[in-house]
Design a protein around this motif. Structure first.
Motif, mmCIF file in Angstrom:
data_model
loop_
_atom_site.group_PDB
_atom_site.id
_atom_site.type_symbol
_atom_site.label_atom_id
_atom_site.label_comp_id
_atom_site.label_asym_id
_atom_site.label_seq_id
_atom_site.Cartn_x
_atom_site.Cartn_y
_atom_site.Cartn_z
ATOM 1 N N GLU A 233 0.872 -1.168 0.058
ATOM 2 C CA GLU A 233 0.091 0.150 -0.034
ATOM 3 C C GLU A 233 0.957 1.385 -0.036
ATOM 4 O O GLU A 233 1.685 1.388 0.900
ATOM 5 C CB GLU A 233 -0.978 0.028 1.360
ATOM 6 N N LEU A 234 0.932 2.068 -1.141
ATOM 7 C CA LEU A 234 1.598 3.308 -1.056
ATOM 8 C C LEU A 234 1.205 4.514 -0.457
ATOM 9 O O LEU A 234 -0.050 4.427 -0.380
ATOM 10 C CB LEU A 234 1.761 3.579 -2.851
ATOM 11 N N THR A 235 2.089 5.147 0.296
ATOM 12 C CA THR A 235 1.659 6.241 0.853
ATOM 13 C C THR A 235 1.226 7.509 0.050
ATOM 14 O O THR A 235 1.616 7.497 -1.330
ATOM 15 C CB THR A 235 2.948 6.804 2.018
ATOM 16 N N ALA A 236 0.741 8.437 0.586
ATOM 17 C CA ALA A 236 0.246 9.375 -0.355
ATOM 18 C C ALA A 236 1.509 10.178 -0.653
ATOM 19 O O ALA A 236 2.388 10.343 0.171
ATOM 20 C CB ALA A 236 -1.028 10.406 0.572
ATOM 21 N N GLY A 237 1.361 11.102 -1.736
ATOM 22 C CA GLY A 237 2.492 12.209 -2.077
ATOM 23 C C GLY A 237 3.790 11.697 -2.822
ATOM 24 O O GLY A 237 4.753 12.079 -2.851
ATOM 25 N N ILE A 238 3.709 10.141 -2.984
ATOM 26 C CA ILE A 238 5.182 9.655 -3.509
ATOM 27 C C ILE A 238 4.950 9.509 -5.158
ATOM 28 O O ILE A 238 5.846 9.156 -5.901
ATOM 29 C CB ILE A 238 5.164 8.378 -3.167
ATOM 30 N N ASP A 239 3.723 9.779 -5.996
ATOM 31 C CA ASP A 239 3.551 9.959 -7.405
ATOM 32 C C ASP A 239 4.320 11.002 -8.018
ATOM 33 O O ASP A 239 4.133 12.153 -7.641
ATOM 34 C CB ASP A 239 2.217 9.791 -7.637
ATOM 35 N N ARG A 240 5.078 10.846 -8.934
ATOM 36 C CA ARG A 240 5.706 11.969 -9.850
ATOM 37 C C ARG A 240 5.336 11.609 -11.281
ATOM 38 O O ARG A 240 4.984 10.391 -11.832
ATOM 39 C CB ARG A 240 7.082 11.885 -9.589
ATOM 40 N N THR A 241 4.973 12.861 -11.931
ATOM 41 C CA THR A 241 4.800 12.786 -13.366
ATOM 42 C C THR A 241 5.666 13.822 -13.962
ATOM 43 O O THR A 241 6.094 14.762 -13.744
ATOM 44 C CB THR A 241 3.290 13.040 -13.668
ATOM 45 N N ARG A 242 6.461 13.237 -15.241
ATOM 46 C CA ARG A 242 7.284 14.141 -15.985
ATOM 47 C C ARG A 242 6.695 13.933 -17.367
ATOM 48 O O ARG A 242 6.541 13.045 -17.927
ATOM 49 C CB ARG A 242 8.561 13.693 -16.052
ATOM 50 N N GLU A 243 6.551 15.063 -18.135
ATOM 51 C CA GLU A 243 6.461 15.157 -19.704
ATOM 52 C C GLU A 243 7.901 15.365 -20.266
ATOM 53 O O GLU A 243 8.488 16.173 -19.668
ATOM 54 C CB GLU A 243 5.557 16.351 -19.934
ATOM 55 N N LEU A 244 8.052 14.509 -21.208
ATOM 56 C CA LEU A 244 9.764 14.313 -21.862
ATOM 57 C C LEU A 244 9.287 14.547 -23.327
ATOM 58 O O LEU A 244 9.226 13.340 -23.870
ATOM 59 C CB LEU A 244 10.180 12.975 -21.570
ATOM 60 N N PRO A 245 9.265 16.009 -23.721
ATOM 61 C CA PRO A 245 9.185 16.221 -25.059
ATOM 62 C C PRO A 245 10.569 16.011 -25.669
ATOM 63 O O PRO A 245 11.688 15.604 -25.102
ATOM 64 C CB PRO A 245 8.932 17.569 -25.045
ATOM 65 N N ALA A 246 10.876 15.936 -27.103
ATOM 66 C CA ALA A 246 12.082 15.551 -27.763
ATOM 67 C C ALA A 246 13.074 16.279 -27.014
ATOM 68 O O ALA A 246 12.928 17.763 -26.833
ATOM 69 C CB ALA A 246 12.057 15.889 -29.152
ATOM 70 N N GLY A 247 14.401 15.708 -26.487
ATOM 71 C CA GLY A 247 15.362 16.487 -26.025
ATOM 72 C C GLY A 247 15.441 16.259 -24.598
ATOM 73 O O GLY A 247 16.503 16.744 -23.852
ATOM 74 N N ARG A 248 14.370 16.002 -23.700
ATOM 75 C CA ARG A 248 14.277 15.810 -22.473
ATOM 76 C C ARG A 248 14.321 14.355 -22.214
ATOM 77 O O ARG A 248 13.908 13.512 -22.681
ATOM 78 C CB ARG A 248 13.200 16.330 -21.973
ATOM 79 N N GLY A 249 15.164 14.047 -20.965
ATOM 80 C CA GLY A 249 15.145 12.758 -20.569
ATOM 81 C C GLY A 249 15.560 12.757 -19.074
ATOM 82 O O GLY A 249 15.229 13.685 -18.361
ATOM 83 N N ARG A 250 15.853 11.469 -18.641
ATOM 84 C CA ARG A 250 16.152 11.397 -17.137
ATOM 85 C C ARG A 250 17.039 10.388 -16.866
ATOM 86 O O ARG A 250 17.101 9.151 -17.465
ATOM 87 C CB ARG A 250 14.811 11.466 -16.489
ATOM 88 N N ALA A 251 17.720 10.348 -15.681
ATOM 89 C CA ALA A 251 18.520 9.191 -15.321
ATOM 90 C C ALA A 251 17.864 8.672 -14.204
ATOM 91 O O ALA A 251 17.121 9.315 -13.379
ATOM 92 C CB ALA A 251 19.785 9.568 -14.906
ATOM 93 N N PHE A 252 17.981 7.421 -13.757
ATOM 94 C CA PHE A 252 17.485 7.046 -12.553
ATOM 95 C C PHE A 252 18.461 5.776 -11.949
ATOM 96 O O PHE A 252 19.304 5.217 -12.736
ATOM 97 C CB PHE A 252 15.897 6.280 -12.928
ATOM 98 N N GLY A 253 18.188 5.604 -10.785
ATOM 99 C CA GLY A 253 18.881 4.407 -9.933
ATOM 100 C C GLY A 253 18.126 3.202 -10.111
ATOM 101 O O GLY A 253 17.070 2.741 -10.547
ATOM 102 N N ARG A 254 18.652 2.283 -9.198
ATOM 103 C CA ARG A 254 18.407 0.887 -9.019
ATOM 104 C C ARG A 254 16.962 0.758 -8.393
ATOM 105 O O ARG A 254 16.665 1.684 -7.343
ATOM 106 C CB ARG A 254 19.265 0.019 -8.056
ATOM 107 N N HIS A 255 16.185 0.122 -8.967
ATOM 108 C CA HIS A 255 14.986 -0.384 -8.300
ATOM 109 C C HIS A 255 13.715 0.928 -8.475
ATOM 110 O O HIS A 255 12.752 1.110 -7.719
ATOM 111 C CB HIS A 255 14.819 -0.800 -6.830
#
Length: 181
Positions: A110-132
């Motif tokens: 059961e997830l706690t409130a406030g942990i959701d994130r949304t990113r819009e990634l148009p051409a040229g935008r991206g992101r790095a992320f860690g394990r899991h």
């Protein structure tokens, strides 16, 4: 036997570079996405995602992926791999969880409130992320394909797939490379 009669066996020097970090992978996907000829060479299929395997830096796994309108990955993580992705054409949206989840021993959380994130990634935008890093990636356009570049290190040992119903996250299956052939 004298010392001079033993064969000389060369000892290989360790010359391998250190493992790529998520930041290195993000730099790599940024450079690849800038190769417009490569991006344009990916065949796009209106019925499903298409992909091309790339040589990633430092032994990483890399992919160029085409996303038809309305397609997505579903909720998943890349287990013990760090990664990066960048949109090369079109727009993608990423939904992710800003929380460290237990890596083993659970089927439903059961997830706690406030942990959701949304990113819009148009051409040229991206992101790095860690394990899991638990996320889903979507092409929400009704008419336009998107193309993205992805890199993972170490090469994907497994992917865990989840279903989500509101605050409930359920582990549905774990896949390994043998499942992707």
């Amino acid at each position: 036997m004298s010392a001079s009669s033993f064969p000389v066996v060369p000892v290989p020097m360790r010359t391998s570079a250190p493992a790529p970090t998520a930041a290195h992978l993000l730099d790599f996907v940024r450079r690849v996405a800038g190769d417009t000829a490569l991006v344009a060479s990916l065949p796009l299929d209106p019925g499903g995602r298409t992909w091309l395997r790339l040589d990633g830096p430092g032994g990483s796994e890399a992919w160029l992926i085409g996303w038809p309108p309305g397609t997505g990955t579903g909720w998943h993580d890349h287990a013990d791999s760090v990664g990066a992705f960048l949109t090369a054409a079109g727009t993608l949206r990423e939904h992710s969880l800003a929380a460290r989840l237990p890596t083993e021993g659970w089927r439903t959380l059961e997830l706690t409130a406030g942990i959701d994130r949304t990113r819009e990634l148009p051409a040229g935008r991206g992101r790095a992320f860690g394990r899991h890093h638990v996320h889903e990636v979507l092409n929400e356009s009704a008419t336009e394909h998107a193309v993205s570049v992805h890199a993972y290190y170490p090469p994907l040992p497994r992917i865990r797939r989840y279903s989500r119903d509101g605050a409930l996250l359920r582990l549905e299956q774990t896949e390994g490379p043998e499942d992707w052939r």
